[in-house]
Motif scaffolding. Structure first.
Motif, PDB file in Angstrom:
ATOM      1  N   LEU A  70       0.851  -1.166   0.095  1.00  0.00           N
ATOM      2  CA  LEU A  70      -0.011  -0.080  -0.042  1.00  0.00           C
ATOM      3  C   LEU A  70       0.816   1.347   0.088  1.00  0.00           C
ATOM      4  CD1 LEU A  70      -2.532  -1.054   2.766  1.00  0.00           C
ATOM      5  CD2 LEU A  70      -3.052  -1.306   0.413  1.00  0.00           C
ATOM      6  N   PRO A  71       0.312   2.281  -0.436  1.00  0.00           N
ATOM      7  CA  PRO A  71       1.222   3.625  -0.442  1.00  0.00           C
ATOM      8  C   PRO A  71       1.635   3.834   0.835  1.00  0.00           C
ATOM      9  CG  PRO A  71      -0.930   3.709  -1.748  1.00  0.00           C
ATOM     10  CD  PRO A  71      -1.052   2.381  -0.992  1.00  0.00           C
ATOM     11  N   LEU A  72       2.918   4.230   1.187  1.00  0.00           N
ATOM     12  CA  LEU A  72       3.219   4.360   2.688  1.00  0.00           C
ATOM     13  C   LEU A  72       4.045   5.904   2.418  1.00  0.00           C
ATOM     14  CD1 LEU A  72       3.658   2.967   5.460  1.00  0.00           C
ATOM     15  CD2 LEU A  72       5.755   1.955   4.725  1.00  0.00           C
ATOM     16  N   GLY A 103       5.212  14.483   6.310  1.00  0.00           N
ATOM     17  CA  GLY A 103       4.364  13.373   5.977  1.00  0.00           C
ATOM     18  C   GLY A 103       2.750  13.606   5.558  1.00  0.00           C
ATOM     19  N   LEU A 104       2.436  14.349   6.671  1.00  0.00           N
ATOM     20  CA  LEU A 104       0.964  14.653   6.443  1.00  0.00           C
ATOM     21  C   LEU A 104       0.734  16.055   5.359  1.00  0.00           C
ATOM     22  CD1 LEU A 104      -0.214  15.344  10.383  1.00  0.00           C
ATOM     23  CD2 LEU A 104      -0.809  13.616   8.672  1.00  0.00           C
ATOM     24  N   SER A 112      -5.577  13.029   0.501  1.00  0.00           N
ATOM     25  CA  SER A 112      -6.008  11.600   1.573  1.00  0.00           C
ATOM     26  C   SER A 112      -7.085  12.044   2.416  1.00  0.00           C
ATOM     27  CB  SER A 112      -4.764  11.027   1.926  1.00  0.00           C
ATOM     28  OG  SER A 112      -3.778  10.804   0.834  1.00  0.00           O
ATOM     29  N   ALA A 113      -8.073  11.003   2.436  1.00  0.00           N
ATOM     30  CA  ALA A 113      -9.139  11.147   3.501  1.00  0.00           C
ATOM     31  C   ALA A 113      -8.869  10.223   4.688  1.00  0.00           C
ATOM     32  CB  ALA A 113     -10.321  10.975   2.748  1.00  0.00           C
ATOM     33  N   ILE A 114      -8.182   9.060   4.428  1.00  0.00           N
ATOM     34  CA  ILE A 114      -7.876   8.100   5.452  1.00  0.00           C
ATOM     35  C   ILE A 114      -6.447   7.811   5.822  1.00  0.00           C
ATOM     36  CG2 ILE A 114      -8.352   5.415   6.092  1.00  0.00           C
ATOM     37  CD1 ILE A 114     -10.302   5.360   3.825  1.00  0.00           C
ATOM     38  N   GLY A 126      -3.571  11.273  16.083  1.00  0.00           N
ATOM     39  CA  GLY A 126      -4.386  12.244  16.664  1.00  0.00           C
ATOM     40  C   GLY A 126      -4.119  13.722  16.363  1.00  0.00           C
ATOM     41  N   MET A 127      -2.521  14.024  16.327  1.00  0.00           N
ATOM     42  CA  MET A 127      -2.035  15.097  15.927  1.00  0.00           C
ATOM     43  C   MET A 127      -2.446  15.516  14.272  1.00  0.00           C
ATOM     44  SD  MET A 127       1.545  15.745  17.662  1.00  0.00           S
ATOM     45  CE  MET A 127       1.789  14.133  18.184  1.00  0.00           C
ATOM     46  N   GLY A 128      -2.912  14.712  13.599  1.00  0.00           N
ATOM     47  CA  GLY A 128      -3.244  14.744  12.138  1.00  0.00           C
ATOM     48  C   GLY A 128      -4.435  15.602  11.837  1.00  0.00           C
TER      49      GLY A 128
END
Length: 128
Positions: A70-72, A103-104, A112-114, A126-128
């Motif tokens: 998966l994309p990482l 990264g975010l 990205s939503a997930i 949680g900081m995201g």
């Protein structure tokens, strides 16, 4: 001492010898900058990890690593991982700062939503 992580624009983590951290903590608090100590077993993501890097790299090198299915996004670089991490990658990850905020931003650029955090606990998501 070093910057252990840049988690978001308002949260930077420092790592190093207790005396150095306490001095910086005092200076920041004198300027009314909020600080919070993290309870950790080692000064991860700082120069204090250097004595164990060779042994850590040897151990990591004995593990077969594969390219993610998966994309990482790497917390070491803040960028997409194109191939499997190697022992040198994991050595750098122990020694260098975490670039969670980068990264975010990489994920946000693609709308990205997930998000799934992979690690020993969900300290950062949680900081995201």
């Amino acid at each position: 001492m070093g910057i252990a992580a840049v988690n978001n624009p308002g949260e930077t983590v420092l790592s190093g010898r207790t005396e150095a951290i306490e001095a910086i903590e005092s200076a920041l608090e004198a300027q009314e900058v909020q600080t919070r100590r993290l309870t950790v077993s080692h000064a991860f993501h700082s120069p204090l990890m250097e004595p164990m890097l060779e042994a850590f790299g040897t151990t990591a090198g004995a593990i077969e690593m594969k390219t993610p299915a998966l994309p990482l996004v790497s917390n070491l670089t803040g960028e997409w991982m194109e191939s499997a991490p190697d022992a040198a990658y994991w050595e750098q990850h122990v020694r260098q700062g975490v670039r969670f905020a980068d990264g975010l931003r990489t994920l946000d650029d693609l709308s990205s939503a997930i998000f799934i955090e992979i690690g020993p606990h969900t300290a950062l998501l949680g900081m995201g």
